[in-house]
Motif scaffolding. Structure first.
Motif, PDB file in Angstrom:
ATOM      1  N   UNK A   1      10.103 -20.567   1.072  1.00  0.00           N
ATOM      2  CA  UNK A   1      10.647 -20.425  -0.290  1.00  0.00           C
ATOM      3  C   UNK A   1      11.697 -21.492  -0.570  1.00  0.00           C
ATOM      4  N   UNK A   2      12.504 -21.807   0.440  1.00  0.00           N
ATOM      5  CA  UNK A   2      13.527 -22.837   0.267  1.00  0.00           C
ATOM      6  C   UNK A   2      12.894 -24.202   0.009  1.00  0.00           C
ATOM      7  N   UNK A   3      11.838 -24.518   0.738  1.00  0.00           N
ATOM      8  CA  UNK A   3      11.138 -25.787   0.522  1.00  0.00           C
ATOM      9  C   UNK A   3      10.538 -25.848  -0.881  1.00  0.00           C
ATOM     10  N   UNK A   4       9.923 -24.745  -1.312  1.00  0.00           N
ATOM     11  CA  UNK A   4       9.318 -24.703  -2.640  1.00  0.00           C
ATOM     12  C   UNK A   4      10.369 -24.813  -3.740  1.00  0.00           C
ATOM     13  N   UNK A   5      11.574 -24.343  -3.450  1.00  0.00           N
ATOM     14  CA  UNK A   5      12.650 -24.406  -4.443  1.00  0.00           C
ATOM     15  C   UNK A   5      13.226 -25.807  -4.582  1.00  0.00           C
TER      16      UNK A   5
ATOM     17  N   UNK B   1      17.480 -17.471  -2.138  1.00  0.00           N
ATOM     18  CA  UNK B   1      16.828 -18.641  -2.732  1.00  0.00           C
ATOM     19  C   UNK B   1      16.560 -18.397  -4.215  1.00  0.00           C
ATOM     20  N   UNK B   2      16.017 -17.229  -4.555  1.00  0.00           N
ATOM     21  CA  UNK B   2      15.702 -16.914  -5.948  1.00  0.00           C
ATOM     22  C   UNK B   2      16.953 -16.939  -6.828  1.00  0.00           C
ATOM     23  N   UNK B   3      18.060 -16.451  -6.277  1.00  0.00           N
ATOM     24  CA  UNK B   3      19.289 -16.418  -7.060  1.00  0.00           C
ATOM     25  C   UNK B   3      19.821 -17.822  -7.295  1.00  0.00           C
ATOM     26  N   UNK B   4      19.744 -18.684  -6.293  1.00  0.00           N
ATOM     27  CA  UNK B   4      20.155 -20.083  -6.482  1.00  0.00           C
ATOM     28  C   UNK B   4      19.279 -20.755  -7.533  1.00  0.00           C
ATOM     29  N   UNK B   5      17.988 -20.436  -7.529  1.00  0.00           N
ATOM     30  CA  UNK B   5      17.081 -20.971  -8.553  1.00  0.00           C
ATOM     31  C   UNK B   5      17.476 -20.448  -9.921  1.00  0.00           C
ATOM     32  N   UNK B   6      17.749 -19.145 -10.026  1.00  0.00           N
ATOM     33  CA  UNK B   6      18.148 -18.551 -11.304  1.00  0.00           C
ATOM     34  C   UNK B   6      19.405 -19.201 -11.857  1.00  0.00           C
ATOM     35  N   UNK B   7      20.299 -19.575 -10.970  1.00  0.00           N
ATOM     36  CA  UNK B   7      21.558 -20.192 -11.402  1.00  0.00           C
ATOM     37  C   UNK B   7      21.435 -21.699 -11.586  1.00  0.00           C
ATOM     38  N   UNK B   8      20.244 -22.245 -11.328  1.00  0.00           N
ATOM     39  CA  UNK B   8      19.954 -23.668 -11.541  1.00  0.00           C
ATOM     40  C   UNK B   8      20.920 -24.570 -10.770  1.00  0.00           C
TER      41      UNK B   8
END
Length: 243
Positions: free
Chosen positions: A86-90, A59-66
């Motif tokens: 975390x997925x819901x928050x993202x 999840x964090x990596x998908x967020x980092x890659x926007x």
């Protein structure tokens, strides 16, 4: 007072430290891996039936890659409650949790009746092969290795000293790869030092490399989640102090 070593990567290490301290357990962190984003191409969302997530780091990596917005309309099948949260928050809108292990996730996917294809963003090093696990069910999986967990070259000298002289009573280990790295970085410990160290492990699979390396004071969490790990740590600490 009991002192424990947290080996999981940041930012999860700080979360575990805070929870241990709230339980009145002294703890230090020595993350054994660091997350590195891999600049691989990602498939378009069109045609996928769902996204499968097996770690918060995905999840964090998908967020980092926007790129969350590209896949946010797809349902998410998460391995556990933490990853689902975390997925819901993202930004993912439809998230379900298998509330357990990799095997629980495979079973949950089978019960959905989805034939895929499923988008599976994951780590370069995988402890299990989702595509292989789902193949007998006729479920297609498109795996994208979007991040790598890079091992540190050596433990900090104070940590090694604490392990050797018994100042560190127990080590929290959350993944099989972490266990493998820990075993490799502590080859200088003799057998009595290994046998005296409490190894608190997320699961039997996580513990196996430690058993192979002659760490035999091993305890397993009741469930593969942080709540169970904290309960395990508290029980160990109380046994140490006799309270």
């Amino acid at each position: 007072m009991t002192c424990m070593l947290v080996t999981r990567p940041e930012p999860d290490a700080q979360s575990s430290l805070a929870r241990l301290q709230a339980l009145d357990i002294a703890a230090i962190a020595a993350p054994l891996m660091e997350r590195i984003t891999l600049e691989v191409s990602l498939p378009p969302a069109d045609g996928f039936a769902a996204v499968v997530l097996t770690s918060a780091n995905a999840v964090r990596t998908l967020v980092d890659r926007a790129v969350i917005a590209d896949y946010a309309h797809l349902p998410v099948l998460a391995v556990g409650d933490r990853t689902a949260r975390d997925a819901e928050q993202a930004g993912f809108a439809r998230v379900s949790s298998a509330a357990g292990s990799f095997g629980d996730l495979v079973n949950a996917i089978g019960l959905t009746g989805l034939k895929g294809p499923l988008f599976y963003p994951t780590a370069k090093h995988q402890s299990a092969d989702l595509g292989k696990a789902l193949a007998p069910m006729g479920v297609m999986v498109a795996t994208a290795k979007i991040y790598d967990m890079v091992a540190i070259p050596a433990l900090p000298t104070p940590v090694l000293a604490g392990l050797a002289d018994g100042e560190i009573d127990a080590v929290l280990v959350y993944s099989r790869r972490t266990a493998e790295i820990f075993a490799a970085l502590t080859q200088g410990l003799d057998r009595p030092q290994r046998q005296g160290l409490g190894m608190l492990c997320l699961s039997e699979a996580v513990a196996q490399p430690l058993l192979d390396a002659h760490f035999n004071r091993i305890s397993l969490a009741d469930r593969p989640d942080e709540e169970a790990m904290m309960a395990l740590a508290l029980g160990f600490a109380r046994a140490q102090t006799g309270s």
